[in-house]
Design a protein around this motif. Structure first.
Motif, PDB file in Angstrom:
ATOM      1  N   ALA A  61       0.817  -1.218   0.000  1.00 35.56           N
ATOM      2  CA  ALA A  61       0.000   0.000   0.000  1.00 35.56           C
ATOM      3  C   ALA A  61       0.850   1.267   0.000  1.00 35.56           C
ATOM      4  O   ALA A  61       0.370   2.355  -0.356  1.00 35.56           O
ATOM      5  N   ALA A  62       2.119   1.124   0.369  1.00 32.14           N
ATOM      6  CA  ALA A  62       3.014   2.288   0.373  1.00 32.14           C
ATOM      7  C   ALA A  62       3.364   2.731  -1.046  1.00 32.14           C
ATOM      8  O   ALA A  62       3.827   3.857  -1.258  1.00 32.14           O
ATOM      9  N   GLY A  63       3.144   1.857  -2.020  1.00 28.62           N
ATOM     10  CA  GLY A  63       3.480   2.187  -3.402  1.00 28.62           C
ATOM     11  C   GLY A  63       4.978   2.168  -3.629  1.00 28.62           C
ATOM     12  O   GLY A  63       5.732   1.540  -2.882  1.00 28.62           O
ATOM     13  N   LYS A  64       5.423   2.876  -4.658  1.00 31.92           N
ATOM     14  CA  LYS A  64       6.853   2.898  -4.963  1.00 31.92           C
ATOM     15  C   LYS A  64       7.597   3.698  -3.897  1.00 31.92           C
ATOM     16  O   LYS A  64       7.214   4.817  -3.556  1.00 31.92           O
ATOM     17  N   VAL A  65       8.664   3.119  -3.372  1.00 28.82           N
ATOM     18  CA  VAL A  65       9.510   3.772  -2.373  1.00 28.82           C
ATOM     19  C   VAL A  65      10.800   4.198  -3.072  1.00 28.82           C
ATOM     20  O   VAL A  65      11.584   3.350  -3.505  1.00 28.82           O
ATOM     21  N   PRO A  91      21.637  -0.761   0.437  1.00 24.30           N
ATOM     22  CA  PRO A  91      20.325  -0.777  -0.230  1.00 24.30           C
ATOM     23  C   PRO A  91      20.385  -1.343  -1.652  1.00 24.30           C
ATOM     24  O   PRO A  91      19.449  -2.029  -2.089  1.00 24.30           O
ATOM     25  N   ILE A  92      21.487  -1.040  -2.361  1.00 23.71           N
ATOM     26  CA  ILE A  92      21.646  -1.611  -3.696  1.00 23.71           C
ATOM     27  C   ILE A  92      21.647  -3.135  -3.609  1.00 23.71           C
ATOM     28  O   ILE A  92      20.980  -3.827  -4.394  1.00 23.71           O
ATOM     29  N   ALA A  93      22.393  -3.662  -2.643  1.00 23.28           N
ATOM     30  CA  ALA A  93      22.458  -5.111  -2.470  1.00 23.28           C
ATOM     31  C   ALA A  93      21.117  -5.685  -2.028  1.00 23.28           C
ATOM     32  O   ALA A  93      20.722  -6.770  -2.461  1.00 23.28           O
ATOM     33  N   GLU A 140      10.120   0.500   8.321  1.00 27.83           N
ATOM     34  CA  GLU A 140      10.761  -0.524   9.147  1.00 27.83           C
ATOM     35  C   GLU A 140      11.367  -1.617   8.282  1.00 27.83           C
ATOM     36  O   GLU A 140      12.527  -2.022   8.474  1.00 27.83           O
ATOM     37  N   ASP A 141      10.603  -2.104   7.328  1.00 27.94           N
ATOM     38  CA  ASP A 141      11.076  -3.239   6.541  1.00 27.94           C
ATOM     39  C   ASP A 141      12.096  -2.830   5.487  1.00 27.94           C
ATOM     40  O   ASP A 141      12.930  -3.655   5.076  1.00 27.94           O
ATOM     41  N   PHE A 142      12.067  -1.568   5.052  1.00 34.85           N
ATOM     42  CA  PHE A 142      13.147  -1.071   4.204  1.00 34.85           C
ATOM     43  C   PHE A 142      14.460  -1.152   4.972  1.00 34.85           C
ATOM     44  O   PHE A 142      15.461  -1.687   4.479  1.00 34.85           O
ATOM     45  N   LEU A 143      14.455  -0.605   6.189  1.00 35.05           N
ATOM     46  CA  LEU A 143      15.669  -0.612   7.002  1.00 35.05           C
ATOM     47  C   LEU A 143      16.068  -2.029   7.391  1.00 35.05           C
ATOM     48  O   LEU A 143      17.260  -2.362   7.445  1.00 35.05           O
ATOM     49  N   ASP A 185       8.338  -2.169  -3.194  1.00 35.33           N
ATOM     50  CA  ASP A 185       8.726  -1.795  -4.550  1.00 35.33           C
ATOM     51  C   ASP A 185       9.675  -0.610  -4.413  1.00 35.33           C
ATOM     52  O   ASP A 185       9.240   0.528  -4.219  1.00 35.33           O
ATOM     53  N   VAL A 186      10.978  -0.866  -4.470  1.00 34.80           N
ATOM     54  CA  VAL A 186      11.990   0.154  -4.197  1.00 34.80           C
ATOM     55  C   VAL A 186      12.701   0.583  -5.472  1.00 34.80           C
ATOM     56  O   VAL A 186      13.139  -0.250  -6.273  1.00 34.80           O
ATOM     57  N   GLU A 187      12.793   1.882  -5.652  1.00 29.34           N
ATOM     58  CA  GLU A 187      13.578   2.459  -6.746  1.00 29.34           C
ATOM     59  C   GLU A 187      14.746   3.213  -6.130  1.00 29.34           C
ATOM     60  O   GLU A 187      14.547   4.075  -5.268  1.00 29.34           O
ATOM     61  N   ILE A 188      15.955   2.879  -6.553  1.00 28.49           N
ATOM     62  CA  ILE A 188      17.152   3.538  -6.035  1.00 28.49           C
ATOM     63  C   ILE A 188      17.653   4.539  -7.061  1.00 28.49           C
ATOM     64  O   ILE A 188      17.910   4.192  -8.213  1.00 28.49           O
TER      65      ILE A 188
END
Length: 364
Positions: free
Chosen positions: A52-56, A73-75, A256-259, A88-91
């Motif tokens: 629900a957070a969408g693209k991060v 984060p890349i790894a 939280e789960d990103f970190l 769904d993470v965009e770096i």
């Protein structure tokens, strides 16, 4: 104190239907090929919350350099850890301008970003940007001052030329003052990112980062002397993560789960540096010095690990330490006052990711 360095050899899966969110799966990933399946590290309910957070969007501190809070984060993305927690993470590569990163987060253009350290957070908040700090890796300044070996006392820099990237880092200025240097008597000039201006004699001192320019010069067989702020009692930090407060309020589980995924990847990359650097090199595509970046990573992780306070988990941002830096910045005239840290620092977020000192994975 100083240190003399001599020559050293030195997702398609993201499109799965919500029903594809699986249950938790034990065990770390074993390589750069993603393992597990969408949502394998979270419950179906938490998977839905994170989706629900969408693209991060996460902005790095500087390009795809293998620094703490950049390479990990890349790894995490390459290893599938973000997918494991339904993110769904965009770096996006940053330019090295900390103010620009803070502006992107404050505007909601990016949800999270790496920034050089806590001092940069406080300066940007003092300048009116609404960001919060949620994690920090190093409890030591990453800045260093390099001089030619003939400089044996910092007061010798009076009347000489010091090169910097646009402004004298506050921790370096504080070190010079603590050493009894009249900073007004130093000729300061803006230089580029080529550290050989020092060994060619164009400047007699050069600011840089412990994990970058000294490594480049050592690899070229050049001898320099490093002067480090912490040896003069100057507080500092490195690799701080900031977040858009509105995003954190609405999607705390996603942050939280990103970190959580980032911290897990950090540990993986400590054991598999070359593999993680290869992931960054693939993103960079051209002109990426993998050997140098592997050295950057190993140097920074050593700084992070050696400065971690006893009994403190990796990544925790300590509001007391932030206050110490803030009071130092006030003393140095960089900010008018220490802001209300309850509105700037979120110290309980990272500790909540651990149990008994161990990072919790999968998420219960």
């Amino acid at each position: 104190m100083n240190t003399t360095r001599t020559a050293l050899a030195v997702g398609a899966a993201a499109a799965l239907l919500l029903a594809g969110c699986g249950g938790p799966e034990e065990g770390p990933a074993g390589g750069s090929t993603p393992t597990g399946s969408r949502g394998s590290a979270v419950t179906p309910e938490r998977c839905r919350q994170n989706e629900a957070a969408g693209k991060v969007t996460y902005v790095t501190g500087f390009q795809y350099q293998a620094s703490a809070s950049i390479l990990d984060p890349i790894a995490a993305k390459a290893l599938g850890y973000f997918d494991d927690v339904c993110l769904d993470v965009e770096i996006q590569p940053g330019t090295g301008e900390t103010a620009q990163n803070a502006q992107l987060v404050a505007a909601g253009t990016a949800q999270l970003s790496s920034i050089a350290g806590n001092g940069d957070v406080l300066v940007n908040v003092a300048n009116g940007l609404d960001v919060q700090a949620v994690a920090m890796f190093g409890h030591v300044p990453v800045a260093t001052l390099m001089t030619e070996p003939g400089i044996t006392d910092l007061t010798q820099l009076e009347g000489k030329t010091l090169g910097h990237k646009g402004a004298l880092p506050v921790t370096i200025e504080a070190m010079l003052r603590a050493a009894g240097v009249d900073v007004a008597k130093i000729d300061q000039v803006k230089v580029g990112y080529d550290p050989t201006v020092l060994v060619r004699g164009q400047v007699q001192a050069l600011t840089g980062y412990k994990s970058n320019e000294p490594l480049t010069l050592a690899a070229e067989g050049e001898e320099i002397t490093e002067w480090n702020p912490e040896d003069y009692g100057v507080p500092g930090s490195m690799a701080t993560t900031i977040v858009d407060p509105e995003f954190l309020s609405g999607h705390r589980s996603a942050v939280e789960d990103f970190l959580r995924a980032q911290l897990r990847a950090y540990t993986h990359c400590e054991q598999h540096a070359d593999e993680c650097v290869a992931d960054a090199a693939e993103l960079s595509q051209a002109g990426y010095d993998s050997e140098h970046n592997a050295q950057v990573w190993r140097t920074e992780t050593e700084l992070v690990d050696s400065s971690l306070p006893d009994g403190q988990v990796l990544g925790r941002i300590d509001d007391a330490a932030v206050r110490t830096e803030g009071e130092f910045l006030v003393q140095m005239g960089q900010i008018p006052a220490v802001p209300d840290l309850s509105q700037v620092v979120v110290p309980d977020l990272v500790p909540s990711l651990y149990s008994g000192g161990q990072l919790v994975w999968p998420v219960p």
